[in-house]
Design a protein around this motif. Structure first.
Motif, PDB file in Angstrom:
ATOM      1  N   ILE A 119      52.307  31.175   8.323  1.00 47.73           N
ATOM      2  CA  ILE A 119      50.988  30.751   7.518  1.00 47.73           C
ATOM      3  C   ILE A 119      51.159  31.288   5.961  1.00 47.73           C
ATOM      4  O   ILE A 119      51.014  30.558   5.232  1.00 47.73           O
ATOM      5  N   ASN A 120      51.746  32.469   5.905  1.00 43.36           N
ATOM      6  CA  ASN A 120      52.053  32.743   4.551  1.00 43.36           C
ATOM      7  C   ASN A 120      53.206  32.044   3.930  1.00 43.36           C
ATOM      8  O   ASN A 120      52.902  31.553   2.530  1.00 43.36           O
ATOM      9  N   ALA A 121      54.252  31.427   4.490  1.00 43.01           N
ATOM     10  CA  ALA A 121      55.137  30.506   4.130  1.00 43.01           C
ATOM     11  C   ALA A 121      54.425  29.077   3.714  1.00 43.01           C
ATOM     12  O   ALA A 121      54.618  28.567   2.692  1.00 43.01           O
ATOM     13  N   GLN A 122      53.563  28.880   4.531  1.00 42.05           N
ATOM     14  CA  GLN A 122      52.999  27.456   4.364  1.00 42.05           C
ATOM     15  C   GLN A 122      51.906  27.759   2.954  1.00 42.05           C
ATOM     16  O   GLN A 122      51.934  26.525   2.300  1.00 42.05           O
ATOM     17  N   ARG A 123      51.367  28.649   2.867  1.00 40.62           N
ATOM     18  CA  ARG A 123      50.432  28.838   1.617  1.00 40.62           C
ATOM     19  C   ARG A 123      51.298  28.791   0.402  1.00 40.62           C
ATOM     20  O   ARG A 123      50.924  28.207  -0.646  1.00 40.62           O
ATOM     21  N   ARG A 124      52.650  29.455   0.459  1.00 42.22           N
ATOM     22  CA  ARG A 124      53.345  29.486  -0.736  1.00 42.22           C
ATOM     23  C   ARG A 124      53.973  28.117  -1.202  1.00 42.22           C
ATOM     24  O   ARG A 124      53.906  27.435  -2.316  1.00 42.22           O
ATOM     25  N   ILE A 125      54.222  27.255  -0.058  1.00 40.31           N
ATOM     26  CA  ILE A 125      54.685  25.978  -0.112  1.00 40.31           C
ATOM     27  C   ILE A 125      53.540  24.767  -1.141  1.00 40.31           C
ATOM     28  O   ILE A 125      53.890  24.163  -1.704  1.00 40.31           O
ATOM     29  N   ILE A 126      52.405  25.092  -0.548  1.00 41.13           N
ATOM     30  CA  ILE A 126      51.141  24.571  -0.788  1.00 41.13           C
ATOM     31  C   ILE A 126      51.125  24.749  -2.238  1.00 41.13           C
ATOM     32  O   ILE A 126      50.665  23.768  -3.176  1.00 41.13           O
ATOM     33  N   ASP A 127      50.877  26.073  -2.631  1.00 44.05           N
ATOM     34  CA  ASP A 127      50.637  26.758  -4.030  1.00 44.05           C
ATOM     35  C   ASP A 127      51.386  25.816  -4.816  1.00 44.05           C
ATOM     36  O   ASP A 127      51.172  25.691  -6.125  1.00 44.05           O
ATOM     37  N   GLU A 128      53.049  26.159  -4.771  1.00 44.62           N
ATOM     38  CA  GLU A 128      53.937  25.592  -5.314  1.00 44.62           C
ATOM     39  C   GLU A 128      53.838  24.134  -5.561  1.00 44.62           C
ATOM     40  O   GLU A 128      54.369  23.514  -6.842  1.00 44.62           O
ATOM     41  N   SER A 129      53.289  23.419  -4.866  1.00 44.93           N
ATOM     42  CA  SER A 129      53.342  22.012  -4.951  1.00 44.93           C
ATOM     43  C   SER A 129      52.174  21.702  -5.698  1.00 44.93           C
ATOM     44  O   SER A 129      52.153  20.883  -6.743  1.00 44.93           O
ATOM     45  N   GLY A 130      51.080  21.901  -5.394  1.00 45.54           N
ATOM     46  CA  GLY A 130      49.547  21.592  -5.931  1.00 45.54           C
ATOM     47  C   GLY A 130      49.162  20.120  -5.619  1.00 45.54           C
ATOM     48  O   GLY A 130      47.931  19.956  -5.661  1.00 45.54           O
ATOM     49  N   PHE A 131      49.928  19.406  -5.330  1.00 50.42           N
ATOM     50  CA  PHE A 131      49.644  17.838  -5.003  1.00 50.42           C
ATOM     51  C   PHE A 131      50.264  17.440  -3.519  1.00 50.42           C
ATOM     52  O   PHE A 131      51.362  17.317  -3.680  1.00 50.42           O
ATOM     53  N   ILE A 132      49.382  17.955  -2.534  1.00 47.88           N
ATOM     54  CA  ILE A 132      50.151  17.894  -1.061  1.00 47.88           C
ATOM     55  C   ILE A 132      49.379  17.375   0.018  1.00 47.88           C
ATOM     56  O   ILE A 132      48.156  17.854  -0.181  1.00 47.88           O
ATOM     57  N   VAL A 133      49.811  16.834   0.834  1.00 47.94           N
ATOM     58  CA  VAL A 133      49.152  16.478   2.109  1.00 47.94           C
ATOM     59  C   VAL A 133      49.647  17.336   3.221  1.00 47.94           C
ATOM     60  O   VAL A 133      50.769  17.281   3.557  1.00 47.94           O
ATOM     61  N   ALA A 134      48.941  18.299   3.737  1.00 46.24           N
ATOM     62  CA  ALA A 134      49.436  19.228   4.551  1.00 46.24           C
ATOM     63  C   ALA A 134      48.748  19.188   6.031  1.00 46.24           C
ATOM     64  O   ALA A 134      47.398  18.950   5.942  1.00 46.24           O
ATOM     65  N   GLU A 135      49.598  18.996   7.014  1.00 44.61           N
ATOM     66  CA  GLU A 135      49.017  18.638   8.477  1.00 44.61           C
ATOM     67  C   GLU A 135      49.345  20.007   9.434  1.00 44.61           C
ATOM     68  O   GLU A 135      50.502  20.366   9.396  1.00 44.61           O
ATOM     69  N   GLY A 136      48.414  20.128  10.272  1.00 44.96           N
ATOM     70  CA  GLY A 136      48.743  21.228  11.399  1.00 44.96           C
ATOM     71  C   GLY A 136      47.678  21.197  12.424  1.00 44.96           C
ATOM     72  O   GLY A 136      46.846  20.464  12.723  1.00 44.96           O
ATOM     73  N   ARG A 137      47.118  22.598  12.571  1.00 50.13           N
ATOM     74  CA  ARG A 137      46.309  23.017  13.578  1.00 50.13           C
ATOM     75  C   ARG A 137      45.183  23.640  12.795  1.00 50.13           C
ATOM     76  O   ARG A 137      44.042  23.546  13.206  1.00 50.13           O
ATOM     77  N   ASP A 138      45.687  24.595  11.875  1.00 53.10           N
ATOM     78  CA  ASP A 138      44.549  25.536  11.086  1.00 53.10           C
ATOM     79  C   ASP A 138      44.668  25.390   9.557  1.00 53.10           C
ATOM     80  O   ASP A 138      44.284  26.251   8.934  1.00 53.10           O
ATOM     81  N   ILE A 139      45.027  23.937   9.143  1.00 56.97           N
ATOM     82  CA  ILE A 139      45.215  24.073   7.668  1.00 56.97           C
ATOM     83  C   ILE A 139      43.881  24.172   6.962  1.00 56.97           C
ATOM     84  O   ILE A 139      43.502  24.696   5.911  1.00 56.97           O
ATOM     85  N   THR A 140      42.821  23.229   7.548  1.00 54.36           N
ATOM     86  CA  THR A 140      41.554  23.180   7.078  1.00 54.36           C
ATOM     87  C   THR A 140      40.558  24.374   7.216  1.00 54.36           C
ATOM     88  O   THR A 140      39.778  24.857   6.313  1.00 54.36           O
ATOM     89  N   THR A 141      41.065  25.446   8.033  1.00 52.67           N
ATOM     90  CA  THR A 141      40.315  26.499   8.184  1.00 52.67           C
ATOM     91  C   THR A 141      40.977  28.001   7.736  1.00 52.67           C
ATOM     92  O   THR A 141      40.451  28.842   7.384  1.00 52.67           O
ATOM     93  N   VAL A 142      42.311  27.960   8.089  1.00 48.32           N
ATOM     94  CA  VAL A 142      42.969  29.172   7.745  1.00 48.32           C
ATOM     95  C   VAL A 142      44.170  29.242   6.498  1.00 48.32           C
ATOM     96  O   VAL A 142      43.946  29.991   5.603  1.00 48.32           O
ATOM     97  N   VAL A 143      44.836  28.104   6.573  1.00 44.02           N
ATOM     98  CA  VAL A 143      45.923  27.896   5.441  1.00 44.02           C
ATOM     99  C   VAL A 143      45.453  27.683   4.168  1.00 44.02           C
ATOM    100  O   VAL A 143      45.645  28.231   3.189  1.00 44.02           O
ATOM    101  N   ALA A 144      44.415  26.683   4.268  1.00 47.41           N
ATOM    102  CA  ALA A 144      44.107  25.921   2.971  1.00 47.41           C
ATOM    103  C   ALA A 144      42.382  25.689   2.887  1.00 47.41           C
ATOM    104  O   ALA A 144      42.156  24.556   2.904  1.00 47.41           O
ATOM    105  N   PRO A 145      41.742  26.644   3.131  1.00 50.51           N
ATOM    106  CA  PRO A 145      40.251  26.341   3.372  1.00 50.51           C
ATOM    107  C   PRO A 145      39.810  25.935   2.040  1.00 50.51           C
ATOM    108  O   PRO A 145      38.507  25.357   2.175  1.00 50.51           O
ATOM    109  N   ASP A 146      40.404  26.087   1.053  1.00 50.32           N
ATOM    110  CA  ASP A 146      39.812  25.654  -0.248  1.00 50.32           C
ATOM    111  C   ASP A 146      40.004  24.305  -0.780  1.00 50.32           C
ATOM    112  O   ASP A 146      40.063  23.894  -1.799  1.00 50.32           O
TER     113      ASP A 146
END
Length: 248
Positions: A119-146
């Motif tokens: 999860i920590n690694a996923q958050r880093r990737i998302i933050d470094e991108s800024g414009f991204i489509v991320a998919e999985g099991r808990d992206i909407t609630t845990v990884v990127a709730p904002d």
């Protein structure tokens, strides 16, 4: 970069859902359409599982799995048109889709310590991108709730089993038995649900049921929602309301 607030034109699209709902193919198509990055978080868990098996780590040993995941030399592409996953110098893009990985990945995905590392690694990737489509099991609630766009992509069990069967047959040239499909789809979902809730939408998360939609209709439904957000026509869904998109 010192955090997501420094990313210009930040737009995060978070999509969750069960196995066989079409998350990967739909999200890749949407990311390609918008010229956004794409993150398949499930591939990260699969790569971690491949590494543990390759290193002969006992998947029942929580600490040993966590150590392996912490050491995991993973390189994952965020190009939606050229998804490449490497562990160290080994290209495992195809290998992580093998049935042996599908049947073991829940052991890693439900390991609390390993999950937090990923999860920590996923958050880093998302933050470094800024414009991204991320998919999985808990992206909407845990990884990127904002995330500005949060969607639960779902489908009936029958539709998911049929789609996964066609996907595996296209990849291997051989049809899977119904029992094998159930293990890879329904049983895996049952195991993974111990670590995250991806069968019901959390507050503020829209539901896109693709059971009766074609692939193109599903992609267009998600694109429409993203366009609305980009144009400022839709604010965050109120906390007490779920939005469901279905075939008319």
């Amino acid at each position: 970069m010192e955090g997501s607030s420094f990313v210009k034109n930040r737009l995060i699209i978070a999509v969750d859902g069960p196995s066989g709902s079409g998350k990967s193919s739909v999200c890749r198509a949407v990311a390609t359409q918008f010229g956004a990055d794409y993150l398949d978080t499930g591939a990260m868990y699969r790569a971690a599982t491949w590494y543990c098996l390759d290193q002969q780590v006992d998947l029942d040993d929580e600490d040993a799995v966590a150590v392996a995941v912490e050491e995991l030399p993973l390189n994952i592409s965020t190009d939606p048109e050229h998804q490449i996953i490497c562990v160290d110098q080994t290209d495992v893009t195809e290998a992580i889709r093998e049935p042996r990985i599908s049947e073991a990945v829940s052991e890693v995905a439900t390991n609390r310590k390993a999950r937090q590392l990923l999860i920590n690694a996923q958050r880093r990737i998302i933050d470094e991108s800024g414009f991204i489509v991320a998919e999985g099991r808990d992206i909407t609630t845990v990884v990127a709730p904002d995330a500005q766009v949060r969607v639960l992509l779902t489908a009936s069990a029958e539709a998911r089993l049929r789609r996964r069967g066609l996907q595996l047959e296209a990849a291997s040239g051989a049809a899977e038995t119904q029992e094998a499909l159930r293990r890879q789809v329904l049983e895996r979902d049952k195991k993974d649900s111990k670590a995250s809730n991806f069968t019901e939408a959390a507050d503020g998360v829209a539901v896109l049921d693709s059971s009766d939609l074609t692939f193109e209709e599903t992609v267009n439904s998600l694109i429409t929602r993203i366009d609305d957000v980009r144009q400022g026509a839709v604010a965050h869904t109120p906390a007490d309301e779920h939005v469901t998109e279905r075939a008319l």
